[in-house]
Design a protein around this motif. Structure first.
Motif, mmCIF file in Angstrom:
data_model
loop_
_atom_site.group_PDB
_atom_site.id
_atom_site.type_symbol
_atom_site.label_atom_id
_atom_site.label_comp_id
_atom_site.label_asym_id
_atom_site.label_seq_id
_atom_site.Cartn_x
_atom_site.Cartn_y
_atom_site.Cartn_z
ATOM 1 N N SER A 46 -0.590 11.300 -2.716
ATOM 2 C CA SER A 46 -1.329 10.092 -3.118
ATOM 3 C C SER A 46 -2.105 10.326 -4.406
ATOM 4 O O SER A 46 -2.180 9.433 -5.272
ATOM 5 C CB SER A 46 -2.273 9.650 -1.989
ATOM 6 N N SER B 257 -0.259 4.118 3.066
ATOM 7 C CA SER B 257 0.261 3.914 4.423
ATOM 8 C C SER B 257 1.762 3.711 4.436
ATOM 9 O O SER B 257 2.431 4.034 5.425
ATOM 10 C CB SER B 257 -0.429 2.705 5.070
ATOM 11 N N LEU C 161 -2.999 0.038 -3.498
ATOM 12 C CA LEU C 161 -2.191 -1.164 -3.617
ATOM 13 C C LEU C 161 -1.550 -1.229 -5.005
ATOM 14 O O LEU C 161 -2.233 -1.027 -6.004
ATOM 15 C CB LEU C 161 -3.048 -2.409 -3.380
ATOM 16 N N ARG D 180 -6.171 4.012 0.472
ATOM 17 C CA ARG D 180 -5.446 2.789 0.130
ATOM 18 C C ARG D 180 -5.104 2.799 -1.346
ATOM 19 O O ARG D 180 -5.953 3.139 -2.185
ATOM 20 C CB ARG D 180 -6.273 1.539 0.443
ATOM 21 N N ASP E 1 0.852 -1.192 0.000
ATOM 22 C CA ASP E 1 0.000 0.000 0.000
ATOM 23 C C ASP E 1 0.888 1.242 0.000
ATOM 24 O O ASP E 1 1.620 1.490 0.959
ATOM 25 C CB ASP E 1 -0.901 -0.007 1.225
#
Length: 382
Positions: free
Chosen positions: A237, A130, A379, A377, A127
């Protein structure tokens, strides 16, 4: 990437931001039930952000229209106008001198490499939120302000709560605010007893010399943390997501590409409200005294009459985006944000040139109900 608004319609957005604008200035209903004027035109947005008749201080009054159940402190640098704001801004500007920002480069590079080592060790499916986008800004702030990295969990929940636009969990958000105030007060007391080379110690010296009050010092520390941590983590992000799923150029990272990612996907889609202290006209709309105005940075940054050219800015005369705001309240931390993004994205591509979104359910999870926009999140595989 084009200058059209449709491309940025990804992830949850309030209804008044989820569609192309109906007008350059339109009336919208906030989650609180209050109505505000939403500016979606680039030129009018710049004008509104620089107009002294639109007051941030007036927006903190109890009877002013609200966009959420929790507002910033009236003593915050983000809530002040005129001479008081200018005084605090002069003190806070010490954080973002060219020398101080440049000095952070080595810290950010070292932190980025260490975090990417952990991502690589975790293997495909890691991820990036995080593991990378969220902790990296806190490392930079810890170095800048003198905040221990071990204190990050205090802010993960508490700072996020301050930007929640919904009316839910009012009591919980109030406790988060109190937690932050108590923590910052304790941290300041520690700096007074044992000052260091960090910015917060310098701000304590400004308080001791009478330049700012204690409550102003506490609020200034909180403002720097909120702006420097929460919004930067989301901005990073969003930039990574755009590189993975959008049509950004695949060449080397350059300043223009980072700037374009900031324009296209601002983590703060709207400004804090400003309240008219007298009647005024924005475009063809009359704003009455006491009415609130917010500027949609998302719409303004995609104004097709301004941003017609392809993604990467090749012409230095192209207008500046509004992601960092405009006027007296323009983000002072912009140089530090740019530095973090350049380092973070460059290091990421160098380490994982074949990076891609993991092809599984739940690989991408958006944060909801926030005035700051981002993902919780992300991934990835490589």
């Amino acid at each position: 990437m084009s200058g059209t608004f449709e491309h940025c319609q990804t992830g949850p957005l309030p209804s008044f931001l989820a569609a192309p604008p109906r007008a350059a200035v339109q009336r919208v209903r906030m989650p609180t039930g209050d109505h505000m004027w939403l500016v979606t035109d680039y030129a009018l947005g710049r004008a509104a952000l620089a107009d002294t008749r639109l007051s941030r201080a007036a927006a903190t009054h109890p009877d002013a229209p609200k966009w959420g159940s929790v507002d910033l402190s009236p003593n915050s640098i983000m809530s002040l106008d005129g001479a008081d704001h200018a005084r605090l801004r002069r003190v806070a500007a010490a954080a973002f001198t060219g020398t101080r920002v440049t000095a952070q480069a080595a810290v950010i590079e070292e932190a980025a490499d260490a975090l990417l080592d952990r991502v690589q060790a975790a293997g495909p499916g890691a991820d990036l939120v995080s593991g990378y986008a969220s902790p990296l800004p806190m490392v930079a702030l810890s170095s800048l302000l003198g905040v221990p990295v071990t204190d990050r969990p205090v802010f993960d929940a508490a700072v996020t709560a301050l930007f929640d636009m919904t009316s839910r969990r009012v009591g919980a958000r109030g406790r988060h605010v109190l937690t932050l105030v108590q923590y910052m007060s304790s941290l300041i007391d520690g700096k007074r007893d044992a000052p260091g080379p960090d910015l917060l110690s310098a701000l304590v010296r400004a308080e001791q010399s009478g330049e700012i009050s204690r409550i102003e010092l506490i609020n200034l520390g909180l403002a720097l943390l909120m702006a420097g941590y929460e919004t930067t983590a989301h901005q990073l992000s969003l930039a990574i997501l755009e590189l993975l799923t959008g049509d950004a150029p695949g060449g080397a990272f350059v300043e223009e590409l980072v700037d374009e990612l900031l324009r296209k996907t601002p983590s703060t889609p709207i400004t804090f409200p400003r309240v008219a202290v007298e009647d005024l006209v924005l475009g063809e709309t009359r704003v009455r005294k006491g009415e609130a105005v917010i500027v949609s940075l998302l719409h303004c940054n995609h104004d097709p009459g301004v941003f017609r050219t392809p993604a990467v800015r090749s012409d230095a005369r192209r207008p500046a985006h509004l992601t960092f705001g405009h006027g007296a309240h323009r983000c002072m931390g912009a140089p530090l944000v740019l530095l973090q993004m350049r380092i973070a994205l460059t290091r990421l591509r160098q380490r994982f040139p074949g990076l891609r979104l993991a092809p599984r359910d739940g690989a991408l999870v958006w944060r909801e109900g926030l005035a700051t926009r981002g993902v919780s999140r992300l991934l990835v595989e490589w």
